[in-house]
Enzyme design. Structure first.
Site, short mmCIF file in Angstrom:
data_model
loop_
_atom_site.label_atom_id
_atom_site.label_comp_id
_atom_site.label_asym_id
_atom_site.label_seq_id
_atom_site.Cartn_x
_atom_site.Cartn_y
_atom_site.Cartn_z
CG ASP A 159 9.39 -16.30 -18.25
OD1 ASP A 159 8.78 -16.46 -17.18
OD2 ASP A 159 10.13 -17.17 -18.74
CG HIS A 187 11.23 -20.46 -17.06
ND1 HIS A 187 10.28 -19.48 -17.14
CD2 HIS A 187 10.68 -21.46 -16.34
CE1 HIS A 187 9.20 -19.88 -16.50
NE2 HIS A 187 9.41 -21.08 -16.00
P1 NAX Z 1 2.49 -32.14 -13.43
O1 NAX Z 1 3.17 -32.66 -12.21
O2 NAX Z 1 1.03 -31.88 -13.39
O3 NAX Z 1 2.75 -33.14 -14.64
C1 NAX Z 1 4.01 -33.65 -14.93
C2 NAX Z 1 3.81 -34.99 -15.56
O4 NAX Z 1 5.08 -35.47 -15.97
C3 NAX Z 1 3.22 -36.03 -14.61
O5 NAX Z 1 2.05 -36.59 -15.17
C4 NAX Z 1 4.34 -37.05 -14.44
O6 NAX Z 1 3.85 -38.37 -14.31
C5 NAX Z 1 5.10 -36.85 -15.74
N1 NAX Z 1 6.48 -37.31 -15.70
C6 NAX Z 1 7.37 -37.29 -14.67
N2 NAX Z 1 8.52 -37.85 -15.03
C7 NAX Z 1 8.38 -38.25 -16.30
C8 NAX Z 1 9.23 -38.90 -17.23
N3 NAX Z 1 10.46 -39.30 -16.88
N4 NAX Z 1 8.77 -39.16 -18.46
C9 NAX Z 1 7.53 -38.78 -18.81
N5 NAX Z 1 6.66 -38.18 -17.99
C10 NAX Z 1 7.09 -37.89 -16.76
O7 NAX Z 1 3.31 -30.85 -13.84
P2 NAX Z 1 2.87 -29.69 -14.85
O8 NAX Z 1 2.13 -28.66 -14.11
O9 NAX Z 1 2.25 -30.30 -16.06
O10 NAX Z 1 4.29 -29.06 -15.20
C11 NAX Z 1 5.25 -29.75 -15.94
C12 NAX Z 1 6.57 -29.03 -15.92
O11 NAX Z 1 6.46 -27.74 -16.50
C13 NAX Z 1 7.11 -28.78 -14.50
O12 NAX Z 1 8.48 -29.07 -14.49
C14 NAX Z 1 6.92 -27.30 -14.31
O13 NAX Z 1 7.81 -26.74 -13.38
C15 NAX Z 1 7.17 -26.80 -15.71
N6 NAX Z 1 6.72 -25.45 -16.03
C16 NAX Z 1 7.47 -24.73 -16.89
C17 NAX Z 1 7.11 -23.47 -17.29
C18 NAX Z 1 7.97 -22.69 -18.24
O14 NAX Z 1 7.61 -21.54 -18.54
N7 NAX Z 1 9.07 -23.22 -18.76
C19 NAX Z 1 5.89 -22.82 -16.76
C20 NAX Z 1 4.92 -23.76 -16.16
C21 NAX Z 1 5.51 -24.92 -15.41
O15 NAX Z 1 5.87 -24.48 -14.12
#
Ligand code: NAX
Length: 329
Positions: A159, A187
């Protein structure tokens, strides 16, 4: 040879993981003289994809990459780790109530907090990226009471970066001249990117951009809704910019901050600026020459910012009430 530092990334086979791991392994997280061991956590169904990512890491032949451990076991993932980047989570989907969202994530971040407490190195620091990141961080921290509160962070740097770029673009100037941009609160779309205290090329932003309507209108909503705009355009959420912000956060927290600048990151409130104690709240942080971080003092607030910060505070308090009700903290 320096002893390698262990870095854990959860959700390592996901979009952000794919943008993050190669940068860590190339030395962009901890610098060009620190070898790293990557400890990669995934859930069982994603282990095959993770295997492919590990093969690609191998194929980069990174001189600083001293080892890779890919696992679905929490104790293995956090063993000896000094930086835990908690990326994997279940973000909000259409039709999901806040309670459902927090309950699902409680099932992820509570055991991860406990595993960090059991296994991590004594200097562990944790950055939560997976959304809702502020409250996920609160859940994990509460589950690891022996790990000091000042080691827990959640990410608001994306952000900050977004806000800096909007200001620089508006003035047709370089983003490197934009400083002291704090992002307050959650966030989420309620965050408050604080243009009032920011500067550009040494001048206060509201003086350099003499357009109150733009600052309180288009600027604010563009930054608050940027994540949704990216999904709309790309058909997928921010990944490269999120990974970049995670790197920026760790670099910002491990490097002294120049006097005219700050690092935006969500930290555990001890009541600074009247923020309720215990919330994981976006604030301006300064790292001193000894490497210790503090909430930076001296930010002023007018009626507009007070009102905006109250909105984001209320949202985080409501999230906390919900996780208390669910017995997660
Ligand atoms: P993806 O869905 O591409 O990848 C997430 C991965 O986490 C998947 O491979 C899944 O298998 C794995 N996963 C799920 N549960 C799990 C667990 N219990 N233990 C270990 N791995 C697990 O999502 P991605 O685009 O990589 O985003 C990840 C997270 O970042 C999401 O929650 C998203 O909302 C968040 N974000 C946060 C941002 C921030 O500024 N704080 C910005 C970007 C993003 O939106």
């Amino acid at each position: 040879m320096t002893t390698p530092v262990h870095v854990t990334v959860t959700g390592a086979a996901g979009q952000i993981g794919y943008q993050l791991l190669f940068r860590i392994a190339s030395g962009q997280l901890l610098g060009p003289h620190t070898p790293v061991v990557l400890r990669l956590l995934e859930i069982e169904p994603a282990m095959k994809a993770l295997e492919g990512v590990v093969m690609e890491l191998d194929d980069c032949a990174f001189p600083l990459l001293a080892g890779v451990e890919a696992t679905s076991n929490l104790d293995v993932a956090f063993a000896g780790t000094s930086w835990a980047l908690l990326v994997g989570s279940v973000p909000r989907k259409a039709g999901m109530e806040r309670g459902d969202l927090l309950s699902i994530n409680g099932g992820i971040f509570k055991p991860q907090g406990q595993a960090i407490a059991r296994n991590a190195a004594s200097d562990v620091r944790v950055l939560v990226v997976g959304n809702p990141c502020n409250t996920n961080c609160l859940i994990a921290r509460t589950s690891a009471p022996d790990v000091p509160a000042d080691r827990w962070f959640s990410m608001t740097r994306l952000d900050q970066n977004r806000a800096e770029t909007q200001i620089a673009k508006r003035l047709g100037t370089s983003v490197s001249g934009v400083k002291n941009l704090a992002v307050w609160g959650n966030h989420s779309a309620t965050q408050f990117p604080d243009f009032r205290n920011a500067t550009v090329d040494g001048r206060p932003v509201p003086e350099a951009i003499d357009d109150e309507a733009w600052l309180t209108g288009a600027f604010l909503s563009t930054v608050q809704k940027r994540g949704a705009a990216i999904i709309e355009a790309r058909g997928a959420s921010s990944a490269a910019s999120a990974a970049n912000a995670a790197i920026d956060t760790v670099v910002g927290l491990t490097t002294p901050t120049p006097d005219d600048d700050c690092v935006s990151v969500s930290v555990t409130s001890h009541g600074e600026y009247g923020v309720p104690e215990g919330l994981t709240f976006g604030m301006p942080v300064r790292v001193d020459a000894t490497g210790a971080w503090h909430v930076k003092e001296g930010f002023t607030r007018d009626e507009f910012s007070v009102e905006k910060i109250q909105v984001t505070t209320n949202e985080l308090l409501a999230e906390r009430d919900e996780v208390v009700k669910l017995g997660l903290v």
